[in-house]
Motif scaffolding. Structure first.
Motif, short mmCIF file in Angstrom:
data_model
loop_
_atom_site.label_atom_id
_atom_site.label_comp_id
_atom_site.label_asym_id
_atom_site.label_seq_id
_atom_site.Cartn_x
_atom_site.Cartn_y
_atom_site.Cartn_z
N ALA A 114 -5.10 5.28 5.28
CA ALA A 114 -4.02 4.54 4.62
C ALA A 114 -3.66 3.24 5.33
N GLY A 157 0.07 8.90 -1.91
CA GLY A 157 -0.98 9.73 -2.49
C GLY A 157 -1.81 10.43 -1.43
N ILE A 158 -2.18 9.70 -0.38
CA ILE A 158 -2.98 10.30 0.69
C ILE A 158 -2.18 11.38 1.41
N ALA A 183 0.81 -1.22 0.00
CA ALA A 183 0.00 0.00 0.00
C ALA A 183 0.85 1.27 0.00
N ASP A 203 2.16 3.17 -2.40
CA ASP A 203 1.72 4.24 -3.31
C ASP A 203 0.45 4.91 -2.80
N ARG A 204 -0.42 4.13 -2.22
CA ARG A 204 -1.65 4.71 -1.66
C ARG A 204 -1.32 5.65 -0.52
#
Length: 205
Positions: free
Chosen positions: A183, A123-124, A117, A119-120
């Motif tokens: 996240a 981004g967040i 996770a 990349d998530r």
């Protein structure tokens, strides 16, 4: 961008000597190396903790500089450091410091996440956490550093003075709670330091 961090603990009575040596030499040594982009030196004098980070434009520049300067770093912290931890991170998202130096405050948050996770999380952080930090009074700069393969991360935030650092505790805690929930991050520690040295070099080109 890549960041090499050091985290050193020892007798608070011996901390001043190590800080003096690092303050006098670190920027000069680091800035002579190709790919150098910045340095921060932070301390908790009461507990006996020094942490620092040097910024590099590539992984190769970071490795080359460490091969050349790692011995001198060890010499400078040796009079103080009872424990030594050196890590290398990817600077996944950041707002470069606009200013800062003696009198400024630094908050360091360490966390863990699912490597799948990463990349998530980045981004967040870019969409939520960094804008929230930038709206806080006295915010100078900050960054999310990650080790993708190990699922480790840290967030550093610099504020213009100790009063601004203290005033930001509540707002940053609120932002942190939202990001960790969104996240799936587990926060492991929150620490605060004084800023001893802060140096930033603009990218070349």
């Amino acid at each position: 961008m890549f960041v090499r961090t050091g985290y050193f603990t020892g007798d608070p009575a011996r901390l001043g000597r190590a800080l003096d040596g690092l303050s006098a030499e670190a920027v000069g040594l680091l800035s002579a190396e190709p790919g150098y982009r910045g340095f921060g030196l932070f301390a908790n004098r009461e507990l006996g903790i020094i942490t620092m980070g040097s910024w590099w434009e590539s992984a190769q520049a970071e490795r080359d500089s460490d091969a050349k300067l790692g011995g001198r770093r060890a010499e400078l912290v040796a009079p103080f450091a009872g424990t030594v931890a050196v890590d290398v991170w990817e600077a996944a998202a950041f707002a470069p410091p606009r200013e800062g130096g003696p009198g400024a405050g630094f908050r360091l948050v360490r966390a863990e996440f699912d490597p799948a996770a990463a990349d998530r999380l980045v981004g967040i952080f870019r969409e939520q956490a960094l804008p929230a930090l930038e709206r806080m009074d006295g915010f100078v700069g900050g960054a999310l550093l990650i080790q993708r393969d190990r699922g480790r991360g840290s967030v550093g935030a610099i504020f213009s003075d100790r009063a601004a650092l203290a005033a930001s505790r509540g707002p940053q805690a609120e932002a942190r709670a939202k990001v960790t929930a969104a996240a799936g991050v587990t926060v492991r520690s929150v620490e605060e330091f004084e800023v001893v040295v802060l140096d930033r070099r603009p990218p070349q080109g």
